[in-house]
Design a protein around this motif. Structure first.
Motif, PDB file in Angstrom:
ATOM      1  N   CYS A 112      -5.550  -5.844   1.038  1.00  0.00           N
ATOM      2  CA  CYS A 112      -4.797  -4.785   0.365  1.00  0.00           C
ATOM      3  C   CYS A 112      -5.343  -4.545  -1.039  1.00  0.00           C
ATOM      4  CB  CYS A 112      -3.315  -5.150   0.296  1.00  0.00           C
ATOM      5  SG  CYS A 112      -2.428  -4.974   1.862  1.00  0.00           S
TER       6      CYS A 112
ATOM      7  N   GLN B 176      -9.318   2.808  -3.678  1.00  0.00           N
ATOM      8  CA  GLN B 176      -8.556   4.023  -3.960  1.00  0.00           C
ATOM      9  C   GLN B 176      -8.203   4.154  -5.441  1.00  0.00           C
ATOM     10  OE1 GLN B 176      -5.224   3.448  -1.346  1.00  0.00           O
ATOM     11  NE2 GLN B 176      -6.347   4.115   0.471  1.00  0.00           N
TER      12      GLN B 176
ATOM     13  N   LYS C 167      -8.405  -2.534  -0.710  1.00  0.00           N
ATOM     14  CA  LYS C 167      -8.071  -1.141  -0.392  1.00  0.00           C
ATOM     15  C   LYS C 167      -7.613  -0.398  -1.643  1.00  0.00           C
ATOM     16  CE  LYS C 167      -7.566   0.575   3.252  1.00  0.00           C
ATOM     17  NZ  LYS C 167      -8.428   1.463   4.093  1.00  0.00           N
TER      18      LYS C 167
ATOM     19  N   ASP D 147      -2.824   3.432   5.913  1.00  0.00           N
ATOM     20  CA  ASP D 147      -3.554   2.357   5.239  1.00  0.00           C
ATOM     21  C   ASP D 147      -3.052   0.992   5.697  1.00  0.00           C
ATOM     22  OD1 ASP D 147      -5.018   4.207   3.865  1.00  0.00           O
ATOM     23  OD2 ASP D 147      -3.898   4.021   1.987  1.00  0.00           O
TER      24      ASP D 147
ATOM     25  N   ASP E 262      -4.386   0.254   9.159  1.00  0.00           N
ATOM     26  CA  ASP E 262      -5.807  -0.106   9.110  1.00  0.00           C
ATOM     27  C   ASP E 262      -5.994  -1.532   8.598  1.00  0.00           C
ATOM     28  OD1 ASP E 262      -6.490   2.378  10.042  1.00  0.00           O
ATOM     29  OD2 ASP E 262      -7.011   3.195   8.072  1.00  0.00           O
TER      30      ASP E 262
ATOM     31  N   ARG F 242       1.494   3.307   2.254  1.00  0.00           N
ATOM     32  CA  ARG F 242       0.966   4.361   3.121  1.00  0.00           C
ATOM     33  C   ARG F 242       0.826   3.794   4.526  1.00  0.00           C
ATOM     34  NH1 ARG F 242      -3.958   6.726  -0.721  1.00  0.00           N
ATOM     35  NH2 ARG F 242      -2.626   7.547  -2.395  1.00  0.00           N
TER      36      ARG F 242
ATOM     37  N   LEU G 216       0.801  -1.226   0.000  1.00  0.00           N
ATOM     38  CA  LEU G 216       0.000   0.000   0.000  1.00  0.00           C
ATOM     39  C   LEU G 216       0.833   1.275   0.000  1.00  0.00           C
ATOM     40  CD1 LEU G 216      -2.658  -1.161   2.610  1.00  0.00           C
ATOM     41  CD2 LEU G 216      -2.938  -1.030   0.124  1.00  0.00           C
TER      42      LEU G 216
END
Length: 205
Positions: A77, A84, A80, A40, A43, A37, A35
């Protein structure tokens, strides 16, 4: 840690709290590699163990705990990244050829040690610089390539375990990993000074 981690296993596998303690950092590291980040990854890591906790009573120990956790991690992931709209280059799993356990002819990518007792300050500084180059080059790879290099060359998983995690054949893993390593080496070349590229690439790989 979290209150819902106090439950003990009902099937003879170690208690779930111990599983979290053992694999939390590894799951976070994999999520962060994918990711890129911190928030992120944090989370997703919590979601991984929440999902795993809910399914813990169904886990019979037929596969390794870490392959199960890594599979959950990669799936979350991917979700996610889809949310995004950052999933353009994610291609795994990929079927190529027949299943094989062989590792003949493998060339691995080894992250160099940052320092040792015998290193001079100049050598330590050069190692740090090389590590930064590798980190940037790795982060610039497509997400599926980053995932493979993380699982194989950083976490040290076997081809068979990676194939189980990704739901593809060992041959597919090898083929994709070869391309990932090749692209990583190509991305490192611009950072290396002329005349040093061959030597430092050998250090990095």
């Amino acid at each position: 840690m979290w209150k819902w981690l106090s439950r003990k296993s009902e099937n003879g596998v170690k208690g779930f709290e111990a599983v979290v303690e053992q694999y939390y950092e590894k799951v976070f590291r994999l999520a962060y590699r994918i990711l890129q980040r911190y928030e992120d990854a944090a989370d997703v890591t919590q979601d991984v163990f929440l999902h795993a906790y809910r399914g813990w009573k169904y886990f019979r120990g037929e596969s390794q705990v870490y392959t199960w956790l890594y599979r959950i991690t990669i799936n979350l992931c991917r979700n996610k990244l889809k949310q995004q709209k950052r999933l353009q280059s994610y291609e795994l799993p990929m079927e190529v050829g027949e299943y094989s356990d062989g590792v003949e002819g493998e060339e691995s990518f080894h992250v160099p040690e940052v320092a040792s007792v015998s290193n001079s300050p100049e050598e330590v500084a050069a190692r740090h610089e090389l590590m930064e180059m590798i980190e940037k080059a790795l982060n610039d790879l497509p997400v599926d390539y980053r995932t493979l290099i993380t699982l194989r060359d950083i976490e040290g998983l076997s081809y068979k375990d990676i194939a189980k995690i990704l739901g593809c054949t060992v041959t597919a893993v090898k083929a994709k990993l070869f391309r990932a390593r090749t692209q990583l080496r190509e991305k490192l070349l611009p950072y290396l000074k002329e005349g040093e590229s061959n030597e430092r690439c050998r250090d990095a790989t």
